[in-house]
Design a protein around this motif. Sequence first.
Motif, PDB file in Angstrom:
ATOM      1  N   GLU A  19       0.836  -1.268   0.089  1.00 54.12           N
ATOM      2  CA  GLU A  19      -0.258   0.242  -0.120  1.00 54.12           C
ATOM      3  C   GLU A  19       0.772   1.586  -0.482  1.00 54.12           C
ATOM      4  N   SER A  20       1.859   1.544   1.170  1.00 57.45           N
ATOM      5  CA  SER A  20       3.080   2.101   0.659  1.00 57.45           C
ATOM      6  C   SER A  20       3.652   2.467  -0.037  1.00 57.45           C
ATOM      7  N   SER A  21       3.959   1.918  -1.442  1.00 54.72           N
ATOM      8  CA  SER A  21       5.271   1.335  -1.973  1.00 54.72           C
ATOM      9  C   SER A  21       4.973   1.598  -3.529  1.00 54.72           C
ATOM     10  N   PRO A  22       5.479   2.216  -4.279  1.00 53.32           N
ATOM     11  CA  PRO A  22       5.774   2.370  -5.679  1.00 53.32           C
ATOM     12  C   PRO A  22       5.737   0.898  -6.073  1.00 53.32           C
ATOM     13  N   ALA A  23       5.482   0.600  -7.665  1.00 52.18           N
ATOM     14  CA  ALA A  23       5.730  -0.748  -7.274  1.00 52.18           C
ATOM     15  C   ALA A  23       6.676  -1.283  -7.987  1.00 52.18           C
ATOM     16  N   LYS A  24       7.697  -0.252  -8.298  1.00 54.17           N
ATOM     17  CA  LYS A  24       9.165  -1.089  -8.218  1.00 54.17           C
ATOM     18  C   LYS A  24       9.763  -0.908  -7.344  1.00 54.17           C
ATOM     19  N   ASP A  25       9.272  -0.476  -6.026  1.00 56.27           N
ATOM     20  CA  ASP A  25       9.254  -1.230  -4.526  1.00 56.27           C
ATOM     21  C   ASP A  25       8.885  -2.205  -3.827  1.00 56.27           C
ATOM     22  N   ILE A  26       8.053  -2.300  -4.579  1.00 57.89           N
ATOM     23  CA  ILE A  26       7.346  -3.849  -3.640  1.00 57.89           C
ATOM     24  C   ILE A  26       8.366  -4.541  -3.646  1.00 57.89           C
ATOM     25  N   GLU A  27       8.501  -4.806  -4.231  1.00 56.25           N
ATOM     26  CA  GLU A  27       9.406  -6.335  -4.300  1.00 56.25           C
ATOM     27  C   GLU A  27      11.185  -6.166  -3.344  1.00 56.25           C
ATOM     28  N   LYS A  28      11.520  -5.949  -3.511  1.00 53.39           N
ATOM     29  CA  LYS A  28      12.422  -4.836  -2.688  1.00 53.39           C
ATOM     30  C   LYS A  28      11.867  -4.739  -1.242  1.00 53.39           C
ATOM     31  N   ASN A  29      10.557  -4.852  -1.002  1.00 49.92           N
ATOM     32  CA  ASN A  29       9.868  -4.270   0.596  1.00 49.92           C
ATOM     33  C   ASN A  29       9.379  -5.851   0.930  1.00 49.92           C
ATOM     34  N   VAL A  30       8.906  -6.889  -0.227  1.00 56.05           N
ATOM     35  CA  VAL A  30       8.100  -7.985   0.571  1.00 56.05           C
ATOM     36  C   VAL A  30       9.388  -9.048   0.936  1.00 56.05           C
ATOM     37  N   LYS A  31      10.491  -8.916   0.002  1.00 61.30           N
ATOM     38  CA  LYS A  31      12.196  -9.665   0.305  1.00 61.30           C
ATOM     39  C   LYS A  31      12.539  -8.874   1.566  1.00 61.30           C
ATOM     40  N   SER A  32      12.248  -8.030   1.928  1.00 63.94           N
ATOM     41  CA  SER A  32      13.134  -7.962   2.961  1.00 63.94           C
ATOM     42  C   SER A  32      12.085  -7.961   3.992  1.00 63.94           C
ATOM     43  N   MET A  33      10.325  -7.933   4.486  1.00 61.13           N
ATOM     44  CA  MET A  33       9.876  -7.937   5.327  1.00 61.13           C
ATOM     45  C   MET A  33       9.881  -9.917   5.249  1.00 61.13           C
ATOM     46  N   MET A  34       9.761 -10.683   4.267  1.00 59.03           N
ATOM     47  CA  MET A  34      10.263 -11.857   4.155  1.00 59.03           C
ATOM     48  C   MET A  34      10.947 -12.274   5.515  1.00 59.03           C
ATOM     49  N   THR A  35      12.637 -11.733   5.144  1.00 61.17           N
ATOM     50  CA  THR A  35      13.690 -12.159   5.570  1.00 61.17           C
ATOM     51  C   THR A  35      13.470 -11.977   6.807  1.00 61.17           C
ATOM     52  N   GLN A  36      12.818 -10.722   7.057  1.00 63.15           N
ATOM     53  CA  GLN A  36      13.274 -10.516   8.672  1.00 63.15           C
ATOM     54  C   GLN A  36      12.053 -11.545   9.604  1.00 63.15           C
ATOM     55  N   GLY A  37      11.294 -11.326   8.682  1.00 61.82           N
ATOM     56  CA  GLY A  37      10.064 -13.180   9.092  1.00 61.82           C
ATOM     57  C   GLY A  37      10.445 -14.031   9.378  1.00 61.82           C
ATOM     58  N   PHE A  38      11.542 -14.297   8.457  1.00 63.31           N
ATOM     59  CA  PHE A  38      11.393 -16.340   8.583  1.00 63.31           C
ATOM     60  C   PHE A  38      12.857 -16.101   9.678  1.00 63.31           C
ATOM     61  N   SER A  39      13.726 -15.229   9.727  1.00 62.35           N
ATOM     62  CA  SER A  39      14.628 -14.663  10.633  1.00 62.35           C
ATOM     63  C   SER A  39      14.272 -15.322  12.008  1.00 62.35           C
ATOM     64  N   LYS A  40      12.753 -14.882  12.557  1.00 61.63           N
ATOM     65  CA  LYS A  40      12.464 -15.107  13.467  1.00 61.63           C
ATOM     66  C   LYS A  40      11.995 -16.706  13.827  1.00 61.63           C
TER      67      LYS A  40
END
Length: 84
Positions: A19-40
């Motif tokens: 919701e808060s990112s332009p289309a080109k940043d979505i993949e980068k942000n989702v990867k970051s969120m997934m990495t952060q989540g899986f590290s837990k």
Amino acid sequence: MDMNSFFNDLQGKINQAIESSPAKDIEKNVKSMMTQGFSKLDLVTREEFDIQAQVLAKTRAKLEALEQRVTELEERLVPTKPQV
């Protein structure tokens, strides 16, 4: 952290990133969120898993060799009974 709350939290973060990112940043942000989540989750990489599998296989082979050696030594110690 239980799995339901983990995935709910992850889903919320992904939705927020979309919701808060332009289309080109979505993949980068989702990867970051997934990495952060899986590290837990205390996950291991495939490389770490493969290394531990190799260590286990070597250890198992050594244990089998030692068991065989102990059996051989025990057979030598048992006195043979004279046949009548």
